[in-house]
Design a protein around this motif. Sequence first.
Motif, PDB file in Angstrom:
ATOM      1  N   THR A 250      57.151 -14.785  17.224  1.00  0.00           N
ATOM      2  CA  THR A 250      58.253 -14.264  18.017  1.00  0.00           C
ATOM      3  C   THR A 250      58.682 -12.887  17.528  1.00  0.00           C
TER       4      THR A 250
ATOM      5  N   ALA B 225      56.997  -9.778  19.111  1.00  0.00           N
ATOM      6  CA  ALA B 225      57.184  -9.470  20.523  1.00  0.00           C
ATOM      7  C   ALA B 225      58.107  -8.271  20.677  1.00  0.00           C
TER       8      ALA B 225
ATOM      9  N   VAL C 118      60.528 -13.512  29.754  1.00  0.00           N
ATOM     10  CA  VAL C 118      60.466 -14.461  28.631  1.00  0.00           C
ATOM     11  C   VAL C 118      59.277 -14.183  27.714  1.00  0.00           C
ATOM     12  N   PRO C 119      58.043 -13.944  28.241  1.00  0.00           N
ATOM     13  CA  PRO C 119      56.927 -13.654  27.329  1.00  0.00           C
ATOM     14  C   PRO C 119      57.142 -12.413  26.467  1.00  0.00           C
TER      15      PRO C 119
ATOM     16  N   GLY D 224      58.402 -13.186  23.188  1.00  0.00           N
ATOM     17  CA  GLY D 224      57.536 -13.987  22.337  1.00  0.00           C
ATOM     18  C   GLY D 224      57.738 -15.474  22.470  1.00  0.00           C
ATOM     19  N   LEU D 225      58.355 -15.916  23.571  1.00  0.00           N
ATOM     20  CA  LEU D 225      58.605 -17.331  23.790  1.00  0.00           C
ATOM     21  C   LEU D 225      57.673 -17.878  24.855  1.00  0.00           C
ATOM     22  N   ARG D 226      57.238 -19.092  24.661  1.00  0.00           N
ATOM     23  CA  ARG D 226      56.507 -19.797  25.699  1.00  0.00           C
ATOM     24  C   ARG D 226      57.492 -20.565  26.559  1.00  0.00           C
ATOM     25  N   TYR D 227      57.113 -20.761  27.807  1.00  0.00           N
ATOM     26  CA  TYR D 227      58.033 -21.436  28.724  1.00  0.00           C
ATOM     27  C   TYR D 227      58.297 -22.880  28.289  1.00  0.00           C
ATOM     28  N   GLY D 228      57.306 -23.530  27.702  1.00  0.00           N
ATOM     29  CA  GLY D 228      57.523 -24.887  27.200  1.00  0.00           C
ATOM     30  C   GLY D 228      58.523 -24.907  26.061  1.00  0.00           C
ATOM     31  N   THR D 229      58.409 -23.933  25.156  1.00  0.00           N
ATOM     32  CA  THR D 229      59.360 -23.832  24.048  1.00  0.00           C
ATOM     33  C   THR D 229      60.757 -23.553  24.562  1.00  0.00           C
ATOM     34  N   LEU D 230      60.860 -22.673  25.552  1.00  0.00           N
ATOM     35  CA  LEU D 230      62.161 -22.370  26.135  1.00  0.00           C
ATOM     36  C   LEU D 230      62.770 -23.600  26.793  1.00  0.00           C
TER      37      LEU D 230
ATOM     38  N   THR E 293      65.439 -16.031  19.519  1.00  0.00           N
ATOM     39  CA  THR E 293      64.593 -14.967  18.966  1.00  0.00           C
ATOM     40  C   THR E 293      65.329 -14.104  17.959  1.00  0.00           C
TER      41      THR E 293
END
Length: 245
Positions: free
Chosen positions: A2, A5, A46-47, A50-56, A108
């Motif tokens: 993260t 990013a 969101v990308p 440095g975040l993935r949508y699943g993590t979010l 983040t």
Amino acid sequence: MTSAAPLARRNPAAKLAAAAVLTLALVVSLDPVAPAVALAAELAVVPLFGLRYGTLARRAWPLLVSVLGAVLTLFLFAQDRQHVAASALALALRLFAVALPGVIAFATTDPTDLADALVQNARLPVRFAIGTLAAWRLVPLLGEEWRLINLARRARGVDAGRNPLARLRLFASAAFTLLVGAIRRGTRLAAAMDARGFDSGAPRTYARRQSFGGADAALVGGAVCVAGLALAVSVAAGAFRPLLG
């Protein structure tokens, strides 16, 4: 990672300022168009944090539960449920659009960097900034204490079984116990901070400097553009409904 990013590296104060700009823009209208536009823009970047949508999604599940609860409440107490559907949709979109930037910012941001930025860049009192840092650090402890309270009750044979009223009573009792413990811990923390001179007004030094550069200003400017675009699309679509007036 993260931290690598581009938007995750931005100053924590800039992230909070960007979130505040979007919040202010989205609370002035009651229509679903403006929050829908803002939410689409937020999800698109969101990308870049440095975040993935699943993590979010895993981090934002309390938000999802809260939104569903608010929408369900509207439907249960509305006289005309068909008419309230538009209001429920607007409310759900607005809650997501307002809360999501905060979730992204806190996901983040290092807590220590946040406290340093609040003091160095936002010029907030040291006592407030360090208190925010301490509260953030203690949040995981609340979850552990909740688990220990439930384990202790189970060891004593206290169980609600399938009785929903008993479950609610035990939940309220456990929540009150957790609240009392949090207040006591906060009181001790405040006394410790006073003893260390956090409210003395004396100049302090910082181990890590937090700079607010052009990229950080660009992040805030981007939030202003997104907010303006959302409101402009709402007005152009004829859906704009001001909160006051």
